[in-house]
Motif scaffolding. Structure first.
Motif, mmCIF file in Angstrom:
data_model
loop_
_atom_site.group_PDB
_atom_site.id
_atom_site.type_symbol
_atom_site.label_atom_id
_atom_site.label_comp_id
_atom_site.label_asym_id
_atom_site.label_seq_id
_atom_site.Cartn_x
_atom_site.Cartn_y
_atom_site.Cartn_z
ATOM 1 N N PRO A 5 0.650 -1.180 -0.065
ATOM 2 C CA PRO A 5 -0.022 -0.008 0.202
ATOM 3 C C PRO A 5 1.001 1.276 -0.250
ATOM 4 O O PRO A 5 1.983 1.187 0.482
ATOM 5 C CB PRO A 5 -0.827 -0.055 1.266
ATOM 6 N N ALA A 6 0.416 2.268 -0.707
ATOM 7 C CA ALA A 6 0.854 3.755 -0.601
ATOM 8 C C ALA A 6 1.185 4.058 0.763
ATOM 9 O O ALA A 6 0.404 3.946 1.708
ATOM 10 C CB ALA A 6 0.246 4.506 -1.313
ATOM 11 N N PRO A 7 2.434 4.640 1.192
ATOM 12 C CA PRO A 7 2.692 5.252 2.393
ATOM 13 C C PRO A 7 1.537 6.284 2.698
ATOM 14 O O PRO A 7 1.076 7.122 1.770
ATOM 15 C CB PRO A 7 3.796 5.772 2.473
ATOM 16 N N SER A 8 1.062 6.313 3.946
ATOM 17 C CA SER A 8 0.102 7.261 4.393
ATOM 18 C C SER A 8 0.634 7.991 5.624
ATOM 19 O O SER A 8 0.693 7.576 6.601
ATOM 20 C CB SER A 8 -1.214 6.655 4.772
ATOM 21 N N THR A 9 0.958 9.388 5.443
ATOM 22 C CA THR A 9 1.521 10.280 6.550
ATOM 23 C C THR A 9 0.323 10.824 7.121
ATOM 24 O O THR A 9 -0.244 11.682 6.285
ATOM 25 C CB THR A 9 2.504 11.297 5.882
ATOM 26 N N VAL A 10 0.186 10.965 8.280
ATOM 27 C CA VAL A 10 -0.812 11.663 9.173
ATOM 28 C C VAL A 10 0.167 12.718 9.885
ATOM 29 O O VAL A 10 0.800 12.442 10.688
ATOM 30 C CB VAL A 10 -1.761 10.739 10.055
ATOM 31 N N ALA A 11 -0.342 13.965 9.581
ATOM 32 C CA ALA A 11 0.209 15.046 10.571
ATOM 33 C C ALA A 11 -0.809 15.144 11.936
ATOM 34 O O ALA A 11 -1.765 15.459 11.726
ATOM 35 C CB ALA A 11 0.142 16.192 9.690
ATOM 36 N N ALA A 107 -2.033 5.222 9.597
ATOM 37 C CA ALA A 107 -0.847 5.677 8.962
ATOM 38 C C ALA A 107 0.382 4.960 9.040
ATOM 39 O O ALA A 107 0.517 4.095 9.945
ATOM 40 C CB ALA A 107 -0.626 7.110 10.197
ATOM 41 N N SER A 108 1.070 5.246 8.192
ATOM 42 C CA SER A 108 2.250 4.412 8.107
ATOM 43 C C SER A 108 3.612 5.549 8.634
ATOM 44 O O SER A 108 4.733 4.941 8.889
ATOM 45 C CB SER A 108 2.840 4.280 6.630
ATOM 46 N N ALA A 109 3.243 6.788 8.949
ATOM 47 C CA ALA A 109 4.091 7.640 9.570
ATOM 48 C C ALA A 109 3.191 8.679 10.027
ATOM 49 O O ALA A 109 2.213 9.091 9.575
ATOM 50 C CB ALA A 109 5.224 7.968 8.609
ATOM 51 N N VAL A 110 3.596 9.083 11.156
ATOM 52 C CA VAL A 110 3.113 10.442 11.561
ATOM 53 C C VAL A 110 4.236 11.571 11.745
ATOM 54 O O VAL A 110 5.258 11.321 11.947
ATOM 55 C CB VAL A 110 2.643 10.200 13.039
#
Length: 208
Positions: A5-11, A107-110
């Motif tokens: 899956p495409a990376p999903s960054t949540v701020a 999320a894959s990153a925050v």
């Protein structure tokens, strides 16, 4: 070729502090020369970045901040407002609330942003996000602040559990120190990395 899956960054925007250093004024609803509240200016940059979604963490004791954001961003589909019920325990409680919501959003990153840093540009946020879109992303990346990690900081999902275990008012600073040279330092204009957390700096913000 099989891809994940495409990376999903949540701020995550931390806005649950008491602003004791600027009391009785609260820094996040202080306005610049155009009348824009600090938290709105910060959020505007975040919303202009390539972050997939944004989580604003507020305190149950400061409804004015939440209302200010709702007025500025009514019914925005990618903005989520969460209340840190234990915000009085320190920054770690707000961070935990934000990471938990980011996990629910897949999320894959925050990307952890501070509400009192309204000069951080979408370009810098996107540069941080880009590190997590690499084939082998670093555990964390941050702006280069005179050779040390500054804020905001982007964290890979492998560190979510550790972020939720922070205590007190230190956030992820001790984690960054433990990671050492594994933290990617991203070039940044130093004038963007300014926080407005004293009466003197609020006066400077009012002139912007």
């Amino acid at each position: 070729m099989v891809t994940g899956p495409a990376p999903s960054t949540v701020a995550i925007i931390l806005a649950a502090g008491r602003s004791s250093r600027t009391a009785p004024a609260h820094k996040l609803i202080a306005t610049d020369a155009s009348g824009q509240a600090m938290i709105i200016r910060t959020l505007t940059s975040v919303m202009a970045s390539t972050a997939t979604q944004a989580v604003l963490v507020v305190s149950p004791d400061l409804p004015a901040i939440k209302q200010s954001v709702l007025d500025a961003f009514p019914d925005h589909p990618s903005l989520h407002i969460c209340t840190a019920e234990q915000a009085a325990l320190g920054l770690s409680a707000s961070l935990r609330t934000g990471v938990e919501q980011a996990e629910r959003l897949g999320a894959s990153a925050v990307l952890v942003c501070l509400g009192d840093m309204p000069l951080v540009s979408p370009r810098l946020l996107d540069a941080l996000i880009a590190t997590q879109n690499e084939a082998t992303p670093p555990p964390a990346a941050a702006p280069d602040w005179q050779g040390r990690p500054g804020n905001p900081v982007i964290w890979h999902s492998s560190l979510f559990a550790a972020l939720k275990q922070r205590e007190g008012d230190q956030g992820g600073r001790s984690l960054l120190k433990a990671l050492g040279t594994a933290v990617r330092l991203v070039p940044a204009a130093q004038e963007e990395l300014v926080d407005f957390d004293t009466p003197e700096r609020l006066a400077a913000y009012a002139r912007l």
